[in-house]
Design an enzyme around this catalytic site. Structure first.
Site, PDB file in Angstrom:
ATOM      1  N   GLU A   1      60.451 -24.813 -15.623  1.00 51.41           N
ATOM      2  CA  GLU A   1      60.477 -26.217 -15.224  1.00 51.41           C
ATOM      3  C   GLU A   1      61.007 -27.147 -16.309  1.00 51.41           C
ATOM      4  O   GLU A   1      61.485 -28.249 -16.006  1.00 51.41           O
ATOM      5  CB  GLU A   1      59.077 -26.677 -14.806  1.00 51.41           C
ATOM      6  CG  GLU A   1      58.055 -26.696 -15.920  1.00 51.41           C
ATOM      7  CD  GLU A   1      56.668 -27.056 -15.417  1.00 51.41           C
ATOM      8  OE1 GLU A   1      56.055 -27.976 -15.997  1.00 51.41           O
ATOM      9  OE2 GLU A   1      56.188 -26.424 -14.460  1.00 51.41           O
TER      10      GLU A   1
ATOM     11  N   ASP B   1      48.726 -21.692 -12.242  1.00 49.53           N
ATOM     12  CA  ASP B   1      49.548 -22.238 -13.321  1.00 49.53           C
ATOM     13  C   ASP B   1      48.683 -22.406 -14.563  1.00 49.53           C
ATOM     14  O   ASP B   1      47.726 -23.189 -14.563  1.00 49.53           O
ATOM     15  CB  ASP B   1      50.134 -23.583 -12.886  1.00 49.53           C
ATOM     16  CG  ASP B   1      51.132 -24.151 -13.888  1.00 49.53           C
ATOM     17  OD1 ASP B   1      51.282 -23.579 -14.986  1.00 49.53           O
ATOM     18  OD2 ASP B   1      51.756 -25.182 -13.570  1.00 49.53           O
TER      19      ASP B   1
ATOM     20  N   HIS C   1      61.049 -26.920  -9.347  1.00 48.67           N
ATOM     21  CA  HIS C   1      59.977 -27.789  -9.834  1.00 48.67           C
ATOM     22  C   HIS C   1      60.207 -29.186  -9.262  1.00 48.67           C
ATOM     23  O   HIS C   1      61.200 -29.829  -9.574  1.00 48.67           O
ATOM     24  CB  HIS C   1      59.988 -27.831 -11.365  1.00 48.67           C
ATOM     25  CG  HIS C   1      58.909 -28.673 -11.949  1.00 48.67           C
ATOM     26  ND1 HIS C   1      59.143 -29.923 -12.473  1.00 48.67           N
ATOM     27  CD2 HIS C   1      57.579 -28.457 -12.080  1.00 48.67           C
ATOM     28  CE1 HIS C   1      58.012 -30.444 -12.915  1.00 48.67           C
ATOM     29  NE2 HIS C   1      57.041 -29.571 -12.683  1.00 48.67           N
TER      30      HIS C   1
ATOM     31  N   GLU D   1      52.142 -18.770 -13.233  1.00 48.82           N
ATOM     32  CA  GLU D   1      53.137 -19.672 -13.813  1.00 48.82           C
ATOM     33  C   GLU D   1      52.834 -19.978 -15.277  1.00 48.82           C
ATOM     34  O   GLU D   1      51.694 -20.299 -15.621  1.00 48.82           O
ATOM     35  CB  GLU D   1      53.155 -20.968 -12.998  1.00 48.82           C
ATOM     36  CG  GLU D   1      54.206 -21.973 -13.432  1.00 48.82           C
ATOM     37  CD  GLU D   1      54.260 -23.165 -12.488  1.00 48.82           C
ATOM     38  OE1 GLU D   1      54.721 -24.235 -12.910  1.00 48.82           O
ATOM     39  OE2 GLU D   1      53.841 -23.028 -11.321  1.00 48.82           O
TER      40      GLU D   1
END
Length: 223
Positions: free
Chosen positions: A102, A50, A152, A76
């Site tokens: 998210e 991420d 998420h 991500e």
């Protein structure tokens, strides 16, 4: 970093996620950390990364090239969540699946991500996207376009249970993220504990979301 990720595997996880991006000294540093984790965990454990939207398009593309042999499960938010065109540019330049969403609200935002060809794995947050019903619509969009969903779930036990029930009911929801850090809202808000066994979270057959609120704890944190 490899030693830290190994601890999660020893606790029953079959996949781990790590941060990359501007938190590191450079793109090369991020790539080296990912390579260390892959070498430590071997080929059987999935690795997600991420970037928290911190890279430019070119930085994200350079990173993807440097780790192309690490078999990442997803990358991500490589660029800012607002830069949909930039994320699409990153996606077309790599075969690493891109995950995002998210912070998006309603199925219409996810429709735009899909139409821009900017995403492979949708990450709606049930509490942000519009509740369980709206997230079901987002899952239907994903299924119609051959995409998958990984909700998420970095919040309370109620949020996690919502994602867990979606995963049990919807085939395209393939991954649940379970934080192992200190989080009283996840670990103390309800009386039940989520049952992780060999990489799978088992679903309670209790009514509703299967949770019993610890009202004493809730009162202790009320403002």
């Amino acid at each position: 970093m490899g030693k830290q990720m190994r601890q999660y595997v020893e606790r029953g996880h079959r996949a781990v996620k790590m941060g990359v991006g501007r938190q590191d000294k450079s793109v090369d540093d991020s790539a080296a950390r990912v390579r260390e984790v892959r070498e430590t965990l071997g080929a059987e454990i999935d690795i997600m990364v991420d970037a928290h939207g911190t890279w430019s398009v070119r930085e994200a593309q350079r990173f993807a090239r440097k780790v192309e042999d690490c078999d990442l499960a997803w990358l991500e938010e490589p660029v800012s969540a607002d830069n949909v065109a930039g994320q699409a540019e990153v996606r077309v330049s790599t075969d690493i699946p891109l995950a995002s969403g998210e912070s998006e609200q309603t199925r219409f935002a996810f429709r735009d991500l899909i139409e821009a060809r900017a995403v492979d794995i949708l990450q709606p947050d049930v509490a942000i996207a519009g509740g369980i019903t709206e997230t079901l619509r987002i899952c239907a969009l994903a299924a119609a376009h051959g995409l998958t969903v990984a909700p998420h779930l970095w919040g309370s036990a109620i949020l996690f249970a919502s994602g867990l029930h979606l995963a049990a009911a919807i085939p395209c929801v393939t991954t649940l993220e379970l934080t192992r850090g200190e989080n009283p809202l996840l670990n103390e808000l309800v009386r039940e504990r989520f049952d992780l066994r060999d990489g799978f979270v088992h679903v309670s057959d209790a009514p509703g979301l299967g949770l019993t609120l610890d009202r004493d704890f809730a009162r202790s944190i009320a403002v």
